[in-house]
Motif scaffolding. Structure first.
Motif, PDB file in Angstrom:
ATOM      1  N   ALA A  21      17.642  57.649  43.692  1.00 39.35           N
ATOM      2  CA  ALA A  21      17.384  57.522  42.252  1.00 39.35           C
ATOM      3  C   ALA A  21      18.660  57.718  41.447  1.00 39.35           C
ATOM      4  CB  ALA A  21      16.329  58.533  41.817  1.00 39.35           C
ATOM      5  N   VAL A  22      19.499  58.649  41.869  1.00 42.04           N
ATOM      6  CA  VAL A  22      20.770  58.894  41.183  1.00 42.04           C
ATOM      7  C   VAL A  22      21.688  57.698  41.368  1.00 42.04           C
ATOM      8  CG1 VAL A  22      22.838  60.353  41.135  1.00 42.04           C
ATOM      9  CG2 VAL A  22      20.574  61.394  41.387  1.00 42.04           C
ATOM     10  N   GLN A  23      21.742  57.175  42.573  1.00 42.47           N
ATOM     11  CA  GLN A  23      22.574  56.016  42.864  1.00 42.47           C
ATOM     12  C   GLN A  23      22.161  54.823  41.999  1.00 42.47           C
ATOM     13  OE1 GLN A  23      22.312  54.689  46.895  1.00 42.47           O
ATOM     14  NE2 GLN A  23      23.775  53.050  46.606  1.00 42.47           N
ATOM     15  N   GLN A  24      20.881  54.571  41.909  1.00 41.48           N
ATOM     16  CA  GLN A  24      20.379  53.445  41.113  1.00 41.48           C
ATOM     17  C   GLN A  24      20.673  53.628  39.628  1.00 41.48           C
ATOM     18  OE1 GLN A  24      16.280  53.264  42.260  1.00 41.48           O
ATOM     19  NE2 GLN A  24      16.718  52.249  44.202  1.00 41.48           N
ATOM     20  N   LYS A  25      20.548  54.853  39.148  1.00 42.03           N
ATOM     21  CA  LYS A  25      20.818  55.119  37.730  1.00 42.03           C
ATOM     22  C   LYS A  25      22.286  54.853  37.403  1.00 42.03           C
ATOM     23  CE  LYS A  25      20.242  58.499  34.082  1.00 42.03           C
ATOM     24  NZ  LYS A  25      19.640  59.758  33.674  1.00 42.03           N
ATOM     25  N   VAL A  26      23.178  55.323  38.250  1.00 45.65           N
ATOM     26  CA  VAL A  26      24.608  55.115  38.014  1.00 45.65           C
ATOM     27  C   VAL A  26      24.956  53.635  38.093  1.00 45.65           C
ATOM     28  CG1 VAL A  26      26.916  55.559  38.935  1.00 45.65           C
ATOM     29  CG2 VAL A  26      25.269  57.425  38.737  1.00 45.65           C
ATOM     30  N   GLU A  27      24.429  52.940  39.089  1.00 43.66           N
ATOM     31  CA  GLU A  27      24.689  51.504  39.210  1.00 43.66           C
ATOM     32  C   GLU A  27      24.207  50.760  37.970  1.00 43.66           C
ATOM     33  OE1 GLU A  27      22.859  50.498  42.928  1.00 43.66           O
ATOM     34  OE2 GLU A  27      24.632  51.059  44.070  1.00 43.66           O
ATOM     35  N   GLY A  28      23.056  51.130  37.447  1.00 39.41           N
ATOM     36  CA  GLY A  28      22.532  50.505  36.240  1.00 39.41           C
ATOM     37  C   GLY A  28      23.420  50.748  35.034  1.00 39.41           C
ATOM     38  N   MET A  29      23.985  51.944  34.943  1.00 41.49           N
ATOM     39  CA  MET A  29      24.875  52.273  33.835  1.00 41.49           C
ATOM     40  C   MET A  29      26.182  51.480  33.930  1.00 41.49           C
ATOM     41  SD  MET A  29      24.369  56.348  33.966  1.00 41.49           S
ATOM     42  CE  MET A  29      24.565  57.012  32.340  1.00 41.49           C
ATOM     43  N   LEU A  30      26.686  51.308  35.136  1.00 41.02           N
ATOM     44  CA  LEU A  30      27.973  50.631  35.315  1.00 41.02           C
ATOM     45  C   LEU A  30      27.869  49.119  35.280  1.00 41.02           C
ATOM     46  CD1 LEU A  30      29.665  52.875  38.024  1.00 41.02           C
ATOM     47  CD2 LEU A  30      30.047  52.845  35.561  1.00 41.02           C
ATOM     48  N   ASP A  31      26.672  48.576  35.472  1.00 43.46           N
ATOM     49  CA  ASP A  31      26.493  47.121  35.444  1.00 43.46           C
ATOM     50  C   ASP A  31      26.893  46.513  34.100  1.00 43.46           C
ATOM     51  OD1 ASP A  31      25.697  46.773  38.030  1.00 43.46           O
ATOM     52  OD2 ASP A  31      23.559  46.743  37.583  1.00 43.46           O
ATOM     53  N   LYS A  32      26.901  47.323  33.064  1.00 43.31           N
ATOM     54  CA  LYS A  32      27.224  46.839  31.717  1.00 43.31           C
ATOM     55  C   LYS A  32      28.721  46.585  31.537  1.00 43.31           C
ATOM     56  CE  LYS A  32      23.592  49.801  29.974  1.00 43.31           C
ATOM     57  NZ  LYS A  32      23.292  50.993  29.190  1.00 43.31           N
ATOM     58  N   TYR A  33      29.549  47.103  32.457  1.00 44.94           N
ATOM     59  CA  TYR A  33      30.992  47.079  32.284  1.00 44.94           C
ATOM     60  C   TYR A  33      31.685  46.400  33.464  1.00 44.94           C
ATOM     61  CZ  TYR A  33      29.558  50.668  29.020  1.00 44.94           C
ATOM     62  OH  TYR A  33      28.925  51.337  28.014  1.00 44.94           O
ATOM     63  N   SER A  34      32.869  45.895  33.193  1.00 41.46           N
ATOM     64  CA  SER A  34      33.686  45.327  34.265  1.00 41.46           C
ATOM     65  C   SER A  34      34.686  46.386  34.730  1.00 41.46           C
ATOM     66  CB  SER A  34      34.460  44.105  33.755  1.00 41.46           C
ATOM     67  OG  SER A  34      35.461  44.515  32.833  1.00 41.46           O
ATOM     68  N   GLU A  35      35.314  46.120  35.860  1.00 40.35           N
ATOM     69  CA  GLU A  35      36.342  47.044  36.337  1.00 40.35           C
ATOM     70  C   GLU A  35      37.493  47.113  35.329  1.00 40.35           C
ATOM     71  OE1 GLU A  35      39.204  47.907  40.184  1.00 40.35           O
ATOM     72  OE2 GLU A  35      37.753  46.287  40.272  1.00 40.35           O
ATOM     73  N   PHE A  36      37.847  45.985  34.745  1.00 40.43           N
ATOM     74  CA  PHE A  36      38.915  45.957  33.752  1.00 40.43           C
ATOM     75  C   PHE A  36      38.588  46.858  32.562  1.00 40.43           C
ATOM     76  CE2 PHE A  36      40.703  44.229  29.835  1.00 40.43           C
ATOM     77  CZ  PHE A  36      42.053  44.308  30.134  1.00 40.43           C
ATOM     78  N   SER A  38      36.572  49.419  32.460  1.00 39.50           N
ATOM     79  CA  SER A  38      36.574  50.830  32.839  1.00 39.50           C
ATOM     80  C   SER A  38      37.997  51.360  32.982  1.00 39.50           C
ATOM     81  CB  SER A  38      35.783  51.049  34.126  1.00 39.50           C
ATOM     82  OG  SER A  38      36.401  50.405  35.213  1.00 39.50           O
ATOM     83  N   ARG A  39      38.891  50.556  33.546  1.00 49.83           N
ATOM     84  CA  ARG A  39      40.290  50.987  33.675  1.00 49.83           C
ATOM     85  C   ARG A  39      40.968  51.083  32.310  1.00 49.83           C
ATOM     86  NH1 ARG A  39      41.966  51.615  38.682  1.00 49.83           N
ATOM     87  NH2 ARG A  39      40.837  50.582  40.350  1.00 49.83           N
ATOM     88  N   ALA A  40      40.594  50.210  31.393  1.00 48.52           N
ATOM     89  CA  ALA A  40      41.157  50.263  30.048  1.00 48.52           C
ATOM     90  C   ALA A  40      40.712  51.534  29.320  1.00 48.52           C
ATOM     91  CB  ALA A  40      40.742  49.028  29.250  1.00 48.52           C
ATOM     92  N   TYR A  49      34.592  53.823  38.652  1.00 45.76           N
ATOM     93  CA  TYR A  49      33.979  52.494  38.740  1.00 45.76           C
ATOM     94  C   TYR A  49      34.298  51.845  40.091  1.00 45.76           C
ATOM     95  CZ  TYR A  49      32.594  47.759  37.478  1.00 45.76           C
ATOM     96  OH  TYR A  49      31.972  46.540  37.444  1.00 45.76           O
ATOM     97  N   TRP A  50      35.566  51.889  40.472  1.00 44.63           N
ATOM     98  CA  TRP A  50      35.991  51.301  41.745  1.00 44.63           C
ATOM     99  C   TRP A  50      35.288  51.993  42.912  1.00 44.63           C
ATOM    100  CZ3 TRP A  50      38.573  53.692  45.785  1.00 44.63           C
ATOM    101  CH2 TRP A  50      38.962  52.844  46.823  1.00 44.63           C
TER     102      TRP A  50
END
Length: 53
Positions: A21-36, A38-40, A49-50
């Motif tokens: 459940a924690v893994q899915q929640k974090v993945e859902g939160m990060l899906d909104k952003y690109s690696e670029f 997040s690094r910015a 993110y990486w």
């Protein structure tokens, strides 16, 4: 809190015992952003993110 502490926490995190459940929640939160994006935002966010991806 120093910037290195986020990176250190990511690198030492116990990935074996993460609840699905924690893994899915974090993945859902990060899906909104690109690696670029997040690094910015910050080195720590980019590393997290990486690492999650």
């Amino acid at each position: 809190m120093r910037k290195e502490s986020v990176i250190r926490r990511v690198m030492t995190f116990d990935t074996v015992n993460v609840k699905p459940a924690v893994q899915q929640k974090v993945e859902g939160m990060l899906d909104k952003y690109s690696e670029f994006e997040s690094r910015a935002a910050s080195a720590g966010a980019g590393t997290f993110y990486w690492w999650v991806s």
